[in-house]
Motif scaffolding. Structure first.
Motif, mmCIF file in Angstrom:
data_model
loop_
_atom_site.group_PDB
_atom_site.id
_atom_site.type_symbol
_atom_site.label_atom_id
_atom_site.label_comp_id
_atom_site.label_asym_id
_atom_site.label_seq_id
_atom_site.Cartn_x
_atom_site.Cartn_y
_atom_site.Cartn_z
ATOM 1 N N LEU A 1 0.821 -1.211 0.000
ATOM 2 C CA LEU A 1 0.000 0.000 0.000
ATOM 3 C C LEU A 1 0.856 1.263 0.000
ATOM 4 O O LEU A 1 0.421 2.306 -0.499
ATOM 5 C CB LEU A 1 -0.952 -0.023 1.194
ATOM 6 N N ASP A 2 2.076 1.181 0.528
ATOM 7 C CA ASP A 2 2.983 2.331 0.450
ATOM 8 C C ASP A 2 3.372 2.628 -0.991
ATOM 9 O O ASP A 2 3.690 3.778 -1.326
ATOM 10 C CB ASP A 2 4.248 2.070 1.276
ATOM 11 N N PHE A 3 3.358 1.616 -1.851
ATOM 12 C CA PHE A 3 3.723 1.813 -3.257
ATOM 13 C C PHE A 3 2.525 2.124 -4.143
ATOM 14 O O PHE A 3 2.697 2.519 -5.297
ATOM 15 C CB PHE A 3 4.461 0.576 -3.789
ATOM 16 N N THR A 4 1.306 1.921 -3.626
ATOM 17 C CA THR A 4 0.120 2.211 -4.436
ATOM 18 C C THR A 4 -0.604 3.477 -3.984
ATOM 19 O O THR A 4 -1.486 3.968 -4.698
ATOM 20 C CB THR A 4 -0.873 1.030 -4.401
ATOM 21 N N SER A 5 -0.240 4.008 -2.831
ATOM 22 C CA SER A 5 -0.876 5.234 -2.325
ATOM 23 C C SER A 5 -0.127 6.450 -2.853
ATOM 24 O O SER A 5 0.749 6.999 -2.189
ATOM 25 C CB SER A 5 -0.884 5.225 -0.785
ATOM 26 N N ARG A 6 -0.495 6.875 -4.061
ATOM 27 C CA ARG A 6 0.231 7.964 -4.710
ATOM 28 C C ARG A 6 -0.731 8.991 -5.294
ATOM 29 O O ARG A 6 -1.657 8.649 -6.045
ATOM 30 C CB ARG A 6 1.147 7.428 -5.810
ATOM 31 N N PHE B 1 -9.296 -3.232 19.281
ATOM 32 C CA PHE B 1 -7.916 -3.569 18.925
ATOM 33 C C PHE B 1 -7.737 -3.800 17.422
ATOM 34 O O PHE B 1 -6.598 -3.935 16.959
ATOM 35 C CB PHE B 1 -7.470 -4.830 19.675
ATOM 36 N N ASP B 2 -8.811 -3.853 16.683
ATOM 37 C CA ASP B 2 -8.718 -4.177 15.254
ATOM 38 C C ASP B 2 -8.249 -2.972 14.444
ATOM 39 O O ASP B 2 -9.016 -2.055 14.168
ATOM 40 C CB ASP B 2 -10.072 -4.661 14.738
ATOM 41 N N SER B 3 -6.975 -3.007 14.065
ATOM 42 C CA SER B 3 -6.430 -1.996 13.147
ATOM 43 C C SER B 3 -6.157 -2.620 11.786
ATOM 44 O O SER B 3 -5.359 -2.095 11.006
ATOM 45 C CB SER B 3 -5.134 -1.412 13.721
ATOM 46 N N ASN B 4 -6.829 -3.716 11.502
ATOM 47 C CA ASN B 4 -6.648 -4.445 10.243
ATOM 48 C C ASN B 4 -7.739 -4.056 9.247
ATOM 49 O O ASN B 4 -7.489 -3.318 8.292
ATOM 50 C CB ASN B 4 -6.648 -5.949 10.533
ATOM 51 N N VAL B 5 -8.943 -4.517 9.480
ATOM 52 C CA VAL B 5 -10.052 -4.227 8.557
ATOM 53 C C VAL B 5 -10.312 -2.726 8.425
ATOM 54 O O VAL B 5 -10.452 -2.219 7.300
ATOM 55 C CB VAL B 5 -11.323 -4.988 8.980
ATOM 56 N N ASN C 1 -10.155 2.150 5.164
ATOM 57 C CA ASN C 1 -9.789 3.565 5.091
ATOM 58 C C ASN C 1 -8.904 3.855 3.887
ATOM 59 O O ASN C 1 -9.108 4.845 3.173
ATOM 60 C CB ASN C 1 -9.080 3.993 6.375
ATOM 61 N N VAL C 2 -7.902 3.000 3.655
ATOM 62 C CA VAL C 2 -7.002 3.215 2.519
ATOM 63 C C VAL C 2 -7.778 3.136 1.207
ATOM 64 O O VAL C 2 -7.678 4.023 0.346
ATOM 65 C CB VAL C 2 -5.845 2.203 2.524
ATOM 66 N N PHE C 3 -8.569 2.089 1.044
ATOM 67 C CA PHE C 3 -9.296 1.939 -0.217
ATOM 68 C C PHE C 3 -10.433 2.943 -0.340
ATOM 69 O O PHE C 3 -10.791 3.346 -1.451
ATOM 70 C CB PHE C 3 -9.774 0.494 -0.388
ATOM 71 N N GLY C 4 -10.984 3.364 0.791
ATOM 72 C CA GLY C 4 -11.950 4.456 0.741
ATOM 73 C C GLY C 4 -11.300 5.734 0.240
ATOM 74 O O GLY C 4 -11.901 6.499 -0.522
#
Length: 200
Positions: free
Chosen positions: A109-114, A153-157, A162-165
């Motif tokens: 995601l660091d390489f696709t968040s541009r 505690f869920d920082s996964n889903v 959030n990223v894809f939103g």
């Protein structure tokens, strides 16, 4: 015809519950769309490098000023983003690792968040550029995080959503195989996760 991108993140191979759940999602998609074209990106056999200074400098340098090394880095990132853009349906296997996503997925995601590729900024703020896509998340965990005292505690889903939103993908379904380490739950957790799969 549907283009399907399957992003695999677990290094556990045959022992991975998330791989099994993700595979079941793919099979259900193929049942519904017999002409679906599947592209797999296994982030454990072809890992995305961890973001470093050379990558960040590349992303913030105009393309016309790229060095040979930066051209290679930029092309790699653009190829990953092209897969996302071409996909009508995205499936992400996402096991819970220390309350978050596997490092393989974070690196990806660091390489696709541009900016200018998966999102942009205008006078109204950020705007996603990957619209009209469906995202399925195949989530697995040893504990139960969909509700109860450990939900916080869920920082996964939430992170993936959030990223894809931010990318503009708002149509998201989550299938969960939870409690895989809890006696009394673990015996049927994966089967229940698979049985919950509905492709809309």
């Amino acid at each position: 015809m549907k283009n399907v991108l399957h992003i695999i993140t677990s290094p556990r191979k045959d022992l991975s519950a998330s791989r099994k759940l993700g595979k079941a999602v793919i099979e259900k998609i193929q049942e519904k769309y017999s002409d679906a074209v599947l592209k797999e990106r296994d982030l454990t056999t072809n890992p995305t490098p961890l973001l470093d200074e050379s990558h960040i400098n590349t992303f913030f340098t105009p393309a016309e000023n790229h060095s040979t090394e930066q051209q290679s880095i930029n092309k790699y990132s653009e190829d990953l983003i092209s897969e996302l853009k071409e996909a009508d349906i995205i499936v992400i296997d996402s096991p819970m690792y220390n309350f978050s996503v596997p490092a393989t997925l974070r690196a990806y995601l660091d390489f696709t968040s541009r900016a200018g590729y998966t999102f942009k900024y205008d006078e109204n703020g950020p705007k996603g550029l990957l619209n009209d896509k469906k995202l399925y998340i195949a989530f697995t965990s040893g504990n139960v995080y969909s509700g109860g005292p450990f939900q916080v505690f869920d920082s996964n889903v939430p992170y993936i959503k959030n990223v894809f939103g931010f990318y503009g993908v708002s149509d998201v379904s989550v299938f969960r195989a939870e409690g895989l380490a809890i006696p009394g739950i673990m015996e049927d957790a994966l089967n229940k996760g698979i049985e919950s799969i509905v492709i809309d």
